[in-house]
Design a protein around this motif. Structure first.
Motif, short mmCIF file in Angstrom:
data_model
loop_
_atom_site.label_atom_id
_atom_site.label_comp_id
_atom_site.label_asym_id
_atom_site.label_seq_id
_atom_site.Cartn_x
_atom_site.Cartn_y
_atom_site.Cartn_z
N GLY A 1 3.22 22.35 -1.99
CA GLY A 1 4.24 22.59 -0.99
C GLY A 1 4.94 21.29 -0.61
O GLY A 1 4.29 20.28 -0.34
N THR A 2 6.26 21.30 -0.60
CA THR A 2 7.00 20.05 -0.34
C THR A 2 8.32 20.34 0.36
O THR A 2 9.01 21.31 0.04
CB THR A 2 7.27 19.30 -1.65
OG1 THR A 2 8.08 18.14 -1.37
CG2 THR A 2 7.98 20.16 -2.68
N LEU A 3 8.65 19.52 1.33
CA LEU A 3 9.97 19.56 1.97
C LEU A 3 10.98 18.69 1.25
O LEU A 3 12.17 18.96 1.28
CB LEU A 3 9.86 19.08 3.43
CG LEU A 3 9.63 20.12 4.51
CD1 LEU A 3 9.47 19.44 5.86
CD2 LEU A 3 10.76 21.13 4.58
N THR A 4 10.51 17.64 0.62
CA THR A 4 11.41 16.63 0.07
C THR A 4 11.55 16.69 -1.44
O THR A 4 12.50 16.13 -1.99
CB THR A 4 10.92 15.23 0.43
OG1 THR A 4 9.61 15.04 -0.16
CG2 THR A 4 10.80 15.05 1.93
N GLY A 5 10.59 17.33 -2.13
CA GLY A 5 10.51 17.21 -3.57
C GLY A 5 9.82 15.91 -3.94
O GLY A 5 9.89 14.92 -3.20
N PRO A 6 9.15 15.84 -5.09
CA PRO A 6 8.39 14.64 -5.47
C PRO A 6 9.23 13.38 -5.60
O PRO A 6 8.82 12.30 -5.17
CB PRO A 6 7.76 15.04 -6.82
CG PRO A 6 7.76 16.53 -6.83
CD PRO A 6 8.96 16.95 -6.05
N GLU A 7 10.42 13.49 -6.20
CA GLU A 7 11.24 12.29 -6.43
C GLU A 7 11.69 11.66 -5.12
O GLU A 7 11.61 10.45 -4.93
CB GLU A 7 12.44 12.64 -7.31
CG GLU A 7 13.30 11.44 -7.66
CD GLU A 7 14.46 11.80 -8.58
OE1 GLU A 7 15.46 11.06 -8.59
OE2 GLU A 7 14.36 12.83 -9.29
N GLN A 8 12.17 12.51 -4.19
CA GLN A 8 12.62 11.98 -2.90
C GLN A 8 11.44 11.43 -2.09
O GLN A 8 11.58 10.43 -1.38
CB GLN A 8 13.35 13.07 -2.10
CG GLN A 8 13.94 12.57 -0.80
CD GLN A 8 14.67 13.64 -0.02
OE1 GLN A 8 15.39 13.34 0.94
NE2 GLN A 8 14.52 14.90 -0.39
N GLU A 9 10.28 12.07 -2.20
CA GLU A 9 9.10 11.55 -1.50
C GLU A 9 8.74 10.16 -1.99
O GLU A 9 8.46 9.25 -1.18
CB GLU A 9 7.91 12.50 -1.70
CG GLU A 9 6.65 12.07 -0.97
CD GLU A 9 5.53 13.07 -1.14
OE1 GLU A 9 4.39 12.63 -1.46
OE2 GLU A 9 5.75 14.29 -0.94
N ARG A 10 8.76 9.95 -3.32
CA ARG A 10 8.48 8.61 -3.85
C ARG A 10 9.51 7.61 -3.36
O ARG A 10 9.16 6.47 -2.99
CB ARG A 10 8.46 8.66 -5.39
CG ARG A 10 7.22 9.28 -5.99
CD ARG A 10 7.14 9.01 -7.48
NE ARG A 10 8.25 9.62 -8.21
CZ ARG A 10 8.24 10.85 -8.69
NH1 ARG A 10 7.16 11.63 -8.54
NH2 ARG A 10 9.28 11.33 -9.34
N TRP A 11 10.77 8.02 -3.36
CA TRP A 11 11.86 7.15 -2.90
C TRP A 11 11.63 6.73 -1.45
O TRP A 11 11.80 5.55 -1.08
CB TRP A 11 13.18 7.88 -3.05
CG TRP A 11 14.38 7.23 -2.45
CD1 TRP A 11 15.18 6.29 -3.02
CD2 TRP A 11 14.92 7.47 -1.13
NE1 TRP A 11 16.19 5.94 -2.15
CE2 TRP A 11 16.06 6.64 -1.00
CE3 TRP A 11 14.56 8.31 -0.08
CZ2 TRP A 11 16.83 6.63 0.17
CZ3 TRP A 11 15.32 8.30 1.08
CH2 TRP A 11 16.44 7.46 1.20
N LEU A 12 11.23 7.67 -0.60
CA LEU A 12 10.99 7.37 0.81
C LEU A 12 9.83 6.39 0.97
O LEU A 12 9.97 5.37 1.67
CB LEU A 12 10.70 8.67 1.57
CG LEU A 12 10.26 8.49 3.03
CD1 LEU A 12 11.35 7.84 3.86
CD2 LEU A 12 9.85 9.83 3.64
N LEU A 13 8.71 6.67 0.33
CA LEU A 13 7.53 5.82 0.50
C LEU A 13 7.75 4.43 -0.09
O LEU A 13 7.32 3.43 0.50
CB LEU A 13 6.31 6.49 -0.13
CG LEU A 13 5.93 7.87 0.44
CD1 LEU A 13 4.64 8.36 -0.17
CD2 LEU A 13 5.84 7.84 1.96
N GLU A 14 8.42 4.34 -1.24
CA GLU A 14 8.70 3.02 -1.82
C GLU A 14 9.63 2.22 -0.91
O GLU A 14 9.48 1.01 -0.75
CB GLU A 14 9.31 3.19 -3.20
CG GLU A 14 8.32 3.67 -4.26
CD GLU A 14 8.99 4.04 -5.56
OE1 GLU A 14 10.24 3.90 -5.65
OE2 GLU A 14 8.28 4.47 -6.50
N GLY A 15 10.61 2.91 -0.32
CA GLY A 15 11.51 2.22 0.59
C GLY A 15 10.80 1.70 1.82
O GLY A 15 11.06 0.58 2.29
#
Length: 520
Positions: free
Chosen positions: A336-350
């Motif tokens: 289950g995801t609100l952001t999708g995996p790619e956007q989640e990685r982008w957020l955490l890396e940022g």
């Protein structure tokens, strides 16, 4: 070469590049005898060296087509100046307003100075647009000491007048964040002082007319002209509570909507959103896909990661709505995801790599857990992060492990103002406070009056919630320094008439290095 000569040469080159596409523009412009800047002007997506300028030509905003213009592209001139009288030009050029983009103009101005105030306007033929004010961001490494901005969401035309936008325009801000529900898709309904222009919007022409209705509002135009906007949509720009390719109605016998059907509607909605917002070409939709999550830095003082929590999310668990936690184990599903995996990685890396003092996530739906007092017992809102517990746990685990500097979550959607301590484990009130969530009330959309007392009484069962106010409409104004972050929850006394006053209902302060907010 002098700056003025360089600008003149640039304008000539731009004009030469546009000439093949603009053949016949001038005669068409000359035949227009009515005002074409009825939808105002806007700027957005600021950078240290520039900003996006926007306008949309429209003679008759509420007419059958929403344009009232001759066919074919029109040549529009634009100017950016250091002063409101346009005696000291900083940049100028020409752009095409074409019918296939609803005569919208997006100009990505470059070559401006960082952290500077500018003024801009457009011209078609001999007619000038209203003048807008904008401001560039500081350079990435700049040691900036002060920032003033506001965030807002949920502007429902039918629920009331946009008085809060008028007051927002008077705040002298560096920029404005809009966190979604810029329009509402519904047909005429409710007991408010205004009505939507037609049934629920579904087609591209429907969405364009709905935006024209909203954009014609003078208070909304004033807020756009007062400062650069950074905007992300929520659900009502397409359809209430949609999730990726799934419509709210799903596949029912009453209103069968397949994913393919809904993606066609989403493509129309995304195109209209782009046409009516000051977005960069990088956000230009490709069919039903649109790049909306993006990042903005205000020197070393603050970094803003703006999320898209609709386009990539998995379907809401347990049929959406409100459910007691024990009745919906699917909300904890790992996929289950609100952001999708790619956007989640982008957020955490940022967040992991940010040099900023304050790390801000601008998004749509409430992150903090909240047990709502319903007749059947306490329940969770499955359209928010409470319906996607695994994704929230990954974010909270990251915040606890990596400890980015001063994380702050900015939220809209819920038509009421809140302040939450973001806990490492919401089921353990004694767990560590990792961040602060600030939720703005709606600009005009209603919060159910019948729920006000019940929610207030339930705060004792949600000890991480420091503040709730749902009775009034408005916005949140923030002043940020190296040492502290202050948020004023600004409210208007009415949206049922044009006349209103604005006041601060409550103020909260976050101290540098101390997650959690206290009443000022």
């Amino acid at each position: 070469m002098s700056i003025q000569a360089a600008l003149s040469r640039r304008a000539l080159l731009q004009a030469a590049a546009l000439l093949p596409a603009l053949a016949g523009c001038a005669p068409s412009a000359a035949r227009i005898s009515q005002s074409v800047f009825t939808l105002g002007v806007a700027s957005g997506d600021p950078a240290p060296d520039g900003v996006v300028l926007w306008t949309r030509l429209c003679v008759d905003p509420l007419g059958p087509t929403g344009y009232g213009l001759p066919p074919g592209p029109l040549l529009v001139h634009w100017e950016v100046a250091h002063d409101q009288e346009f005696r000291r030009l900083a940049a100028h050029g020409m752009a095409s307003a074409a019918p296939e983009r609803a005569y919208a103009v997006h100009v990505e101005v470059q070559g401006l100075e960082p952290l500077r105030e500018y003024f801009y306007r457009f011209r078609l033929g001999s007619e000038y647009s209203p003048v807008g004010r904008t401001k560039t961001l500081p350079e990435a490494a700049a040691d900036v000491g002060w920032l003033r901005f506001a965030f807002v969401s949920c502007s429902d035309y039918q629920a009331g007048f946009f008085n809060a936008y008028r007051h927002l325009a008077e705040e002298e801000l560096d920029f404005i964040l809009h966190l979604g529900d810029y329009i509402y898709e519904y047909g005429p309904e409710g007991n408010g002082p205004r009505r939507h222009n037609g049934p629920e919007v579904v087609t591209l022409d429907d969405y364009r007319r709905r935006y024209a209705l909203y954009r014609a509002d003078p208070d909304l135009q004033a807020a756009h002209a007062a400062a650069a906007w950074i905007a992300v949509p929520d659900d009502h720009e397409v359809e209430n509570n949609y999730a990726a390719q799934w419509a709210e109605e799903r596949l029912s016998s009453e209103a069968p909507v397949t994913p393919a059907d809904f993606l066609r509607r989403r493509a129309a909605a995304y195109q209209a959103y782009y046409e009516n917002m000051p977005l960069r070409r990088s956000s230009l939709p490709r069919g039903s896909q649109m790049q909306l999550y993006r990042r903005f830095g205000f020197g070393r003082l603050a970094r803003f990661s703006m999320l898209d929590t609709r386009q990539y999310r998995s379907d809401q668990p347990c049929g959406d709505g409100f459910q007691p936690p024990a009745h919906c184990p699917a909300r904890a599903a790992e996929n289950g995801t609100l952001t999708g995996p790619e956007q989640e990685r982008w957020l955490l890396e940022g967040l992991a790599n940010s040099p900023a003092r304050w790390n801000v996530t601008g998004q749509q739906v409430m992150l903090a857990q909240f047990l709502w007092p319903l007749p059947g017992g306490a329940a969770l809102n499955l359209d928010g992060w409470d319906g996607y517990a695994a994704g929230r746990s990954r974010l909270l685990g990251f915040l606890q492990e990596r400890r980015p500097s001063n994380p702050v979550i900015l939220t809209g959607d819920i038509h009421s103002a809140w302040v939450h301590d973001v806990l490492a484990d919401f089921d353990r009130p004694e767990s560590a406070v990792l961040a602060t969530e600030l939720v703005t009330t709606s600009l005009s959309a209603e919060f159910p009056e019948a729920a006000l007392d019940a929610v207030a009484l339930s705060l004792s069962h949600n000890p991480h919630t420091r503040y709730f106010h749902g009775a009034e409409r408005g916005y949140a104004r923030c002043e940020v320094t190296r040492e502290s972050w202050r948020t004023d929850f600004r409210v208007v006394n009415t949206v049922l008439s044009h006349a209103s006053q604005v006041r601060t209902h409550a103020s909260f302060v976050i101290e540098d290095g101390q997650p959690g907010a206290r009443l000022a």
